[in-house]
Design a protein around this motif. Structure first.
Motif, short mmCIF file in Angstrom:
data_model
loop_
_atom_site.label_atom_id
_atom_site.label_comp_id
_atom_site.label_asym_id
_atom_site.label_seq_id
_atom_site.Cartn_x
_atom_site.Cartn_y
_atom_site.Cartn_z
N SER A 55 0.84 -1.20 0.00
CA SER A 55 0.00 0.00 0.00
C SER A 55 0.87 1.25 0.00
CB SER A 55 -0.89 0.01 1.25
OG SER A 55 -1.59 1.22 1.36
N GLN A 99 -0.37 3.93 1.46
CA GLN A 99 -0.91 4.68 2.59
C GLN A 99 0.19 5.02 3.59
OE1 GLN A 99 -3.95 5.88 2.97
NE2 GLN A 99 -4.71 4.93 1.12
N GLY A 115 -2.89 6.19 11.04
CA GLY A 115 -2.99 5.14 10.03
C GLY A 115 -3.67 3.88 10.51
N GLN A 174 -6.69 3.22 10.81
CA GLN A 174 -7.86 2.90 10.00
C GLN A 174 -7.51 2.12 8.73
OE1 GLN A 174 -6.55 5.91 10.49
NE2 GLN A 174 -6.57 7.10 8.60
N HIS A 175 -6.23 2.06 8.37
CA HIS A 175 -5.81 1.34 7.17
C HIS A 175 -5.47 -0.12 7.44
CE1 HIS A 175 -5.89 5.11 5.07
NE2 HIS A 175 -4.98 5.63 5.89
N GLU A 185 -6.05 -3.96 8.11
CA GLU A 185 -7.11 -4.89 7.72
C GLU A 185 -6.75 -6.30 8.14
OE1 GLU A 185 -7.53 -4.59 3.50
OE2 GLU A 185 -8.21 -2.51 3.55
N GLN A 226 -1.96 -8.58 5.15
CA GLN A 226 -1.30 -7.28 5.21
C GLN A 226 -0.16 -7.35 6.23
OE1 GLN A 226 -3.62 -4.07 7.10
NE2 GLN A 226 -3.57 -3.09 5.10
#
Length: 110
Positions: free
Chosen positions: A52, A54, A87, A89-90, A92, A101
């Motif tokens: 990612s 992010q 971060g 919230q990113h 998973e 992840q």
């Protein structure tokens, strides 16, 4: 692999695989993880989210293995960890079909 973070402070590259996000708020998450590259110590900073773009800035504030708080996680161990910072919230939970992840960063030496 080791990197120098500043005068007199050494850090080692670390990686945690996210198995499941248990509880998440805006700034903190409790996550079930597997240590892919360690040792990961309290205070480890994670700034990369595998696969990612992010931006994250998470700090490991607690690790629990078999109901006991530990100061570090060795490679291969699974644990419940608390990550705090930007971060969250990113993060998973891992899914078999899409892979899992991982968060990458640096851990302070003892």
């Amino acid at each position: 692999m080791r990197e120098i973070s500043g005068p007199g402070s050494c850090r080692s590259n670390v990686e945690l695989q996210i198995v499941r996000v248990i509880v998440a708020s805006l700034e903190q998450a409790t996550v079930h993880v597997r240590c892919l590259r360690g040792p990961v110590r309290r205070g480890a900073r994670f700034n990369r989210l595998g696969g990612s773009a992010q931006a994250i800035d998470l700090t490991l504030t607690q690790a629990v293995v078999y109901g006991h708080r530990v100061a570090e996680l060795d490679t291969g161990l699974t644990a419940f960890v608390t990550l705090r910072g930007e971060g969250v919230q990113h993060l998973e939970s891992g899914v078999l079909a899409s892979g899992s992840q991982a968060v990458e960063g640096a851990s302070p030496f003892a």
